[in-house]
Design a protein around this motif. Structure first.
Motif, short mmCIF file in Angstrom:
data_model
loop_
_atom_site.label_atom_id
_atom_site.label_comp_id
_atom_site.label_asym_id
_atom_site.label_seq_id
_atom_site.Cartn_x
_atom_site.Cartn_y
_atom_site.Cartn_z
N TYR A 78 22.90 -33.22 66.60
CA TYR A 78 21.93 -34.32 66.59
C TYR A 78 21.99 -35.10 65.29
N LEU A 79 22.09 -34.39 64.17
CA LEU A 79 22.16 -35.07 62.88
C LEU A 79 23.44 -35.91 62.77
N LYS A 80 24.54 -35.35 63.26
CA LYS A 80 25.80 -36.10 63.20
C LYS A 80 25.73 -37.38 64.05
N LEU A 81 25.20 -37.21 65.26
CA LEU A 81 25.09 -38.38 66.14
C LEU A 81 24.11 -39.40 65.59
N LYS A 82 23.03 -38.93 65.02
CA LYS A 82 22.04 -39.85 64.45
C LYS A 82 22.65 -40.64 63.29
N THR A 83 23.38 -39.94 62.42
CA THR A 83 24.03 -40.63 61.30
C THR A 83 25.05 -41.63 61.80
N ARG A 84 25.78 -41.26 62.85
CA ARG A 84 26.79 -42.16 63.42
C ARG A 84 26.14 -43.40 64.01
N VAL A 85 25.04 -43.21 64.73
CA VAL A 85 24.34 -44.34 65.35
C VAL A 85 23.79 -45.28 64.28
N GLU A 86 23.23 -44.71 63.22
CA GLU A 86 22.71 -45.56 62.15
C GLU A 86 23.82 -46.36 61.49
N PHE A 87 24.98 -45.73 61.31
CA PHE A 87 26.10 -46.45 60.70
C PHE A 87 26.59 -47.59 61.61
N LEU A 88 26.67 -47.31 62.92
CA LEU A 88 27.12 -48.34 63.86
C LEU A 88 26.12 -49.49 63.95
N GLN A 89 24.84 -49.16 63.93
CA GLN A 89 23.84 -50.22 63.95
C GLN A 89 23.90 -51.09 62.71
N SER A 90 24.09 -50.44 61.58
CA SER A 90 24.22 -51.21 60.33
C SER A 90 25.47 -52.09 60.34
N LEU A 150 32.16 -57.32 52.01
CA LEU A 150 32.16 -58.61 52.70
C LEU A 150 33.58 -59.00 53.13
N GLU A 151 34.57 -58.77 52.26
CA GLU A 151 35.95 -59.08 52.62
C GLU A 151 36.44 -58.20 53.78
N GLN A 152 36.02 -56.95 53.75
CA GLN A 152 36.40 -56.05 54.83
C GLN A 152 35.82 -56.50 56.18
N ILE A 153 34.56 -56.92 56.16
CA ILE A 153 33.93 -57.42 57.39
C ILE A 153 34.63 -58.69 57.87
N GLU A 154 34.98 -59.57 56.92
CA GLU A 154 35.66 -60.80 57.28
C GLU A 154 37.02 -60.52 57.93
N ASN A 155 37.79 -59.58 57.35
CA ASN A 155 39.09 -59.22 57.94
C ASN A 155 38.92 -58.60 59.32
N GLN A 156 37.89 -57.80 59.46
CA GLN A 156 37.64 -57.18 60.76
C GLN A 156 37.31 -58.24 61.82
N ASN A 174 25.72 -56.22 60.23
CA ASN A 174 26.55 -56.91 59.24
C ASN A 174 27.53 -57.88 59.90
N ILE A 175 28.10 -57.48 61.04
CA ILE A 175 29.03 -58.37 61.75
C ILE A 175 28.31 -59.60 62.26
N LEU A 176 27.05 -59.44 62.66
CA LEU A 176 26.26 -60.57 63.14
C LEU A 176 25.71 -61.42 61.99
N GLY A 177 26.01 -61.04 60.77
CA GLY A 177 25.56 -61.83 59.62
C GLY A 177 24.19 -61.46 59.11
N GLU A 178 23.72 -60.27 59.45
CA GLU A 178 22.41 -59.81 59.00
C GLU A 178 22.56 -58.69 57.97
N ASP A 179 21.54 -58.59 57.11
CA ASP A 179 21.49 -57.53 56.07
C ASP A 179 22.76 -57.53 55.21
N LEU A 180 23.20 -58.72 54.78
CA LEU A 180 24.39 -58.82 53.94
C LEU A 180 24.05 -58.73 52.45
#
Length: 247
Positions: A92-104, A122-128, A108-114
C-alpha cells in the motif's frame, strides 16, 4: 503594542482563510526545515489543504524512508501484526507513493505546480513533452496513411466493378442487335417496287402462279371425263362407282 489574541476557530471568510493558511503553512515548513538543520533531526511534514492539495517536507532524500521508519517504530511499540498484513501495508505504501509521484508529474506536464521545480526539472519535462509530441504526430501520420490506402483500395474496387458492368452492358447490347438483325434478315423483306417477298421461297407457292402445272391438271381431268363417257356407252348396265368405271 502587541497583537491581540487570535480566537482558535474556523475562519468564515474564504479569502482570509486562504491567506492565513498560506502564511501559517509557509511558517510551518520553515520551522520544520530549521528544526532538521539545527538539531540534525529527521523531520517529515505532510499538509493537505482544504481543496485536497498536498504540501510536504522531508529532511531525508525520500519521504518513503521516513514513513517506513515511523511504521517500524510504531509497530515495535505495539503487538507484532500478522505477516500478511505487514506485506499488504508495504504494498500500500509503495502504491501510494507511486500514485502521488504520477499525480505530481501529471500536474507538472499540464503546467501546474511548476514553482518548486528547478531548471533541470523544467528541461526534463520539456524534453518529455517534445518526445510525446513526436510520437503523437507519427501515429497521426500513420493513421492518415492507412485511411488513404483503404480509400484507394475501395476506389480501385469500384472501378473494377464499373468496368465489369460496362462490359456486361456492351455484351447485352451486341446480343440484342444480333437478334434484331437476324429477325430482319429472316422476315419479310421489301423489294424495290414495294411488294412483299417471301423469305422462304418454294414452301408457300400458290397453284395459280404456276401455269404449266395448271394446264397439265386441266388436261388430265378432261381425259378422265372422256374415258368415263366412252365406258358408259359400251356398258350401259354398269352401276356408277363400280370397278368397271375405272377400267
Amino acid at each position: 503594542m502587541g497583537r491581540g489574541k487570535v480566537e482558535m476557530r474556523r475562519i468564515e471568510n474564504k479569502i482570509s482563510r486562504q491567506v492565513t493558511f498560506a502564511k501559517r503553512r509557509n511558517g510551518l515548513l520553515k520551522k520544520a526545515y530549521e528544526l532538521s538543520l539545527l538539531c540534525d533531526a529527521e523531520v517529515a511534514l505532510i499538509i493537505f489543504s482544504g481543496r485536497g492539495r498536498l504540501f510536504e517536507f522531508s529532511s531525508s532524500s525520500c519521504m518513503y524512508k521516513t514513513l517506513e521508519r515511523y511504521r517500524t517504530c510504531n509497530y515495535n511499540s505495539q503487538e507484532a501484526p500478522p505477516v500478511e498484513n505487514e506485506i499488504n501495508y508495504q504494498e500500500y505504501l509503495k502504491l501510494k507513493t507511486r500514485v502521488e509521484f504520477l499525480q505530481s508529474s501529471q500536474r507538472n506536464i499540464l503546467g501546474e505546480d511548476l514553482g518548486p521545480l528547478s531548471m533541470k526539472d523544467l528541461e526534463q519535462i520539456e524534453n518529455q513533452i517534445d518526445v510525446s509530441l513526436k510520437h503523437i504526430r507519427s501515429r497521426k501520420n500513420q493513421v492518415l496513411l492507412d485511411q488513404l490506402f483503404d480509400l484507394k483500395s475501395k476506389e480501385q474496387e469500384l472501378q473494377d466493378q464499373n468496368k465489369d458492368l460496362r462490359k456486361k452492358l456492351q455484351d447485352t447490347s451486341c446480343g440484342e442487335n444480333a437478334v434484331h438483325m437476324s429477325w430482319q434478315d429472316g422476315g419479310w423483306q421489301s423489294s424495290s417496287n414495294g411488294h412483299a417477298i417471301d423469305p422462304y421461297p418454294g414452301l408457300l407457292q400458290h397453284p395459280e402462279h404456276d401455269s404449266s402445272m395448271q394446264i397439265e391438271y386441266h388436261q388430265t381431268y378432261m381425259d378422265q371425263l372422256n374415258d368415263e363417257d366412252h365406258t358408259a356407252s359400251q356398258h350401259p348396265n354398269a352401276q356408277p362407282g363400280s370397278s368397271a368405271d375405272w377400267i
